[in-house]
Design a protein around this motif. Sequence first.
Motif, PDB file in Angstrom:
ATOM      1  N   VAL A  97       0.828  -1.209   0.000  1.00  0.00           N
ATOM      2  CA  VAL A  97       0.000   0.000   0.000  1.00  0.00           C
ATOM      3  C   VAL A  97       0.861   1.256   0.000  1.00  0.00           C
ATOM      4  CG1 VAL A  97      -1.640   1.352   1.373  1.00  0.00           C
ATOM      5  CG2 VAL A  97      -2.017  -1.103   1.048  1.00  0.00           C
ATOM      6  N   LEU A  98       1.957   1.241   0.768  1.00  0.00           N
ATOM      7  CA  LEU A  98       2.811   2.423   0.903  1.00  0.00           C
ATOM      8  C   LEU A  98       3.816   2.604  -0.234  1.00  0.00           C
ATOM      9  CD1 LEU A  98       3.614   2.311   4.730  1.00  0.00           C
ATOM     10  CD2 LEU A  98       2.058   3.874   3.572  1.00  0.00           C
ATOM     11  N   LYS A 115      -7.606  -3.725  12.741  1.00  0.00           N
ATOM     12  CA  LYS A 115      -7.081  -2.362  12.774  1.00  0.00           C
ATOM     13  C   LYS A 115      -6.318  -2.036  11.487  1.00  0.00           C
ATOM     14  CE  LYS A 115      -4.596   0.792  15.844  1.00  0.00           C
ATOM     15  NZ  LYS A 115      -3.927   0.948  17.160  1.00  0.00           N
ATOM     16  N   ALA A 116      -5.548  -3.006  10.994  1.00  0.00           N
ATOM     17  CA  ALA A 116      -4.809  -2.791   9.740  1.00  0.00           C
ATOM     18  C   ALA A 116      -5.768  -2.544   8.583  1.00  0.00           C
ATOM     19  CB  ALA A 116      -3.919  -3.994   9.448  1.00  0.00           C
ATOM     20  N   ASP A 117      -6.847  -3.328   8.533  1.00  0.00           N
ATOM     21  CA  ASP A 117      -7.837  -3.171   7.460  1.00  0.00           C
ATOM     22  C   ASP A 117      -8.507  -1.803   7.536  1.00  0.00           C
ATOM     23  OD1 ASP A 117      -9.296  -4.176   5.233  1.00  0.00           O
ATOM     24  OD2 ASP A 117     -11.010  -4.535   6.543  1.00  0.00           O
ATOM     25  N   MET A 118      -8.841  -1.373   8.758  1.00  0.00           N
ATOM     26  CA  MET A 118      -9.469  -0.062   8.934  1.00  0.00           C
ATOM     27  C   MET A 118      -8.521   1.064   8.515  1.00  0.00           C
ATOM     28  SD  MET A 118     -12.534  -0.728  10.101  1.00  0.00           S
ATOM     29  CE  MET A 118     -12.529  -2.271   9.209  1.00  0.00           C
ATOM     30  N   LEU A 119      -7.241   0.902   8.835  1.00  0.00           N
ATOM     31  CA  LEU A 119      -6.250   1.913   8.454  1.00  0.00           C
ATOM     32  C   LEU A 119      -6.188   2.089   6.936  1.00  0.00           C
ATOM     33  CD1 LEU A 119      -3.101   1.342  10.721  1.00  0.00           C
ATOM     34  CD2 LEU A 119      -4.311   3.503  10.401  1.00  0.00           C
ATOM     35  N   ILE A 120      -6.120   0.970   6.239  1.00  0.00           N
ATOM     36  CA  ILE A 120      -6.005   1.010   4.778  1.00  0.00           C
ATOM     37  C   ILE A 120      -7.246   1.647   4.161  1.00  0.00           C
ATOM     38  CG2 ILE A 120      -5.892  -0.452   2.718  1.00  0.00           C
ATOM     39  CD1 ILE A 120      -4.159  -2.387   4.468  1.00  0.00           C
ATOM     40  N   LEU A 137      -2.754   8.584   3.144  1.00  0.00           N
ATOM     41  CA  LEU A 137      -3.359   7.622   4.063  1.00  0.00           C
ATOM     42  C   LEU A 137      -3.257   8.151   5.489  1.00  0.00           C
ATOM     43  CD1 LEU A 137      -1.553   4.564   2.468  1.00  0.00           C
ATOM     44  CD2 LEU A 137      -4.026   4.929   2.348  1.00  0.00           C
ATOM     45  N   SER A 138      -3.822   7.417   6.417  1.00  0.00           N
ATOM     46  CA  SER A 138      -3.736   7.834   7.810  1.00  0.00           C
ATOM     47  C   SER A 138      -2.530   7.214   8.510  1.00  0.00           C
ATOM     48  CB  SER A 138      -5.020   7.446   8.555  1.00  0.00           C
ATOM     49  OG  SER A 138      -5.227   6.053   8.476  1.00  0.00           O
ATOM     50  N   PHE A 139      -1.622   6.604   7.738  1.00  0.00           N
ATOM     51  CA  PHE A 139      -0.396   6.020   8.310  1.00  0.00           C
ATOM     52  C   PHE A 139       0.734   6.171   7.292  1.00  0.00           C
ATOM     53  CE2 PHE A 139      -2.388   2.750   5.833  1.00  0.00           C
ATOM     54  CZ  PHE A 139      -1.367   1.988   5.297  1.00  0.00           C
ATOM     55  N   PHE A 150       2.096  16.228   7.751  1.00  0.00           N
ATOM     56  CA  PHE A 150       2.680  16.370   6.418  1.00  0.00           C
ATOM     57  C   PHE A 150       2.908  15.001   5.777  1.00  0.00           C
ATOM     58  CE2 PHE A 150       4.019  19.976   9.014  1.00  0.00           C
ATOM     59  CZ  PHE A 150       3.538  21.045   8.260  1.00  0.00           C
ATOM     60  N   LEU A 151       3.340  14.041   6.604  1.00  0.00           N
ATOM     61  CA  LEU A 151       3.600  12.693   6.088  1.00  0.00           C
ATOM     62  C   LEU A 151       2.310  11.986   5.697  1.00  0.00           C
ATOM     63  CD1 LEU A 151       6.423  11.542   8.545  1.00  0.00           C
ATOM     64  CD2 LEU A 151       6.644  12.638   6.314  1.00  0.00           C
ATOM     65  N   LYS A 152       1.260  12.215   6.476  1.00  0.00           N
ATOM     66  CA  LYS A 152      -0.035  11.616   6.136  1.00  0.00           C
ATOM     67  C   LYS A 152      -0.544  12.184   4.814  1.00  0.00           C
ATOM     68  CE  LYS A 152      -1.729  10.408  10.774  1.00  0.00           C
ATOM     69  NZ  LYS A 152      -2.764  10.654  11.802  1.00  0.00           N
TER      70      LYS A 152
END
Length: 610
Positions: free
Chosen positions: A42-43, A249-254, A74-76, A67-69
């Motif tokens: 993803v990243l 949590k990983a799925d929600m982040l993506i 994304l939120s990570f 700034f990185l987000k």
Amino acid sequence: MNQQALSSFIWSVADLLRGDYKQADYGKVILPFTVLRRLDCVLEPTRAAVVAEFETRKSLGIDPTPFLKRKSGLSFFNTSDIDMKRLVGDQDNISSNLQFYIRGFSEDVRDIFERFEFATQVDRLAKAGLLYQVTERFARIDLHPDKVDSHQMGLIFEELIRRFSELSNETAGEHFTPREVISLMVHLLFVEDDEVLSKPGVIRTIYDPAAGTGGMLSVADEYLVEHNPNARLVMNGQELNPESYAICKADMLIKGQDVSKVVFGNTLSDDGHAGEKFDYMLSNPPFGVEWKKVEKEVRREHEQQGFNGRFGSGLPRVSDGSLLFLMHLISKMRPAADGGSRFAIVLNGSPLFTGGAGSGESEIRRYVLENDLLEAIVALPTDMFYNTGISTYIWVLTNRKPANRKGRVQLINGSGFWQKMRRSLGSKRKMISEEDIGEVTRLFGEFTEAQLVTVVDAEGKEVTRQVMRPGEAEPVAPEGGKVKLAPLSRIFANQAFGYRNITVERPLRDEVGEVVLGQRGKAKGNSQPDSRLRDTENVPLTEEVEAYFQREVLPHVPDAWIDHDKTKVGYEIPFNRLFYVFEPPRSLDEINAELKQVTDRVRMMIGELS
């Protein structure tokens, strides 16, 4: 590579672990590496831009997070200049580089790998000489959402978890729900609100107190987006299992969801969403699992807070805590004046009828029915879940029933709506097709009674099967065949499930048969009851107690009376009994003719041998 091939490829890592890891521990390695590779893919498109931005902001001495987000979209994010492909390019330093790579993630992602206890597994793999081989295996696959969408990824995780649970003999119902069952639940949840949910820009909240890997939340989100791309579903959940929580949590982040709304912990003893209310809720709590570990906290809330808490209506027996989740969800319902709520929950058969009048289970059912919260119950086929074949039911509850549903409950027997799977997955041998989901949803949406019509030929083979609604003509039976009718959808008044449990007393007699009379207080001059002859009767709420007593009891025991002080009100939902269809046994002539055929055949075979 399709979902099944990907699952098998990822599972092949187990071949590397065999010997150094117990089978039950394979998931401790495979699951976090799968999540890591997913995040890595993803990243990848924004990695260089994020690293450059990080160096710039670091030199300015300001917090680089927003700034990185923005750069990652994304939120990570990850601030290291390493990815999994670079990791396998430096075999000698792979352990330290991998640890450095993990530390480069934003805080929410680091929490995910802490839940997996990933650092411990990295050290263990390094000592076993397996770290490079495992990392290299995962670096081969592309798990970017463009290649593997969220739905496929969810199926992959579920397939992996199913295999791990089989190896570790997990408790029945402990893990996740098959996607077609979730799909049916989501359809039942949203079907009456299609008009509202189709409005542009609509935002609704959804909650799962036993979220697992987030499958229910994901399917609900997919359904809503498919029907209204401009709609938004705000996901909330709580999960006790650390690995499942990490995956969710990983799925929600993506997906760009607010991961602070997915909480780790035990929902029953430590509500992570205390005081919050939701528009929709879905849940498949662990059924048949005792709640002894949290008994102290649950009983304290029940006794001290009563109906101001979550468990005011009663407590079920400690051996099965699924009804605690039902009450928990009721406490999360938005007041009807604010729009109300609807939720669907999967339960086993026990909550329908376990516990007599006055028991915790009966009092919970009483609260649900007397407050007109129960909208429908749908029976599912057996053998639907991966690690149990027991009967299961979807309960649909709401505090905003349409006018035509008020005071009534719909029961749908969906146990015959299934297709046999080509290959069994654990205990799962059956699946529900899209057509069957549509049929059950229509029956629910129409709020109508219906029958299942099965046409069989002269040899007893099923020719066709169809749903017959009121007013529709019954099909004609083929020559020598017959038409079988069975109730499919039934509608009852709430009171139909209630009863009064009355205590029937008979007089105590002395040695010569004389009735013993009381000598003191209220009992003075009255017949004394004989505890050995005491009996109880269940009188439906729809019937007068005295009329029932005169008709059913007094003709057999004229000296009996009712002790009204001991009368209790109970509720049960005898689902199977309400859908039972009596099939008369074959005639004796038919049985005798068949026996004669068999004996004649045996006699002929014996004659041929001699």
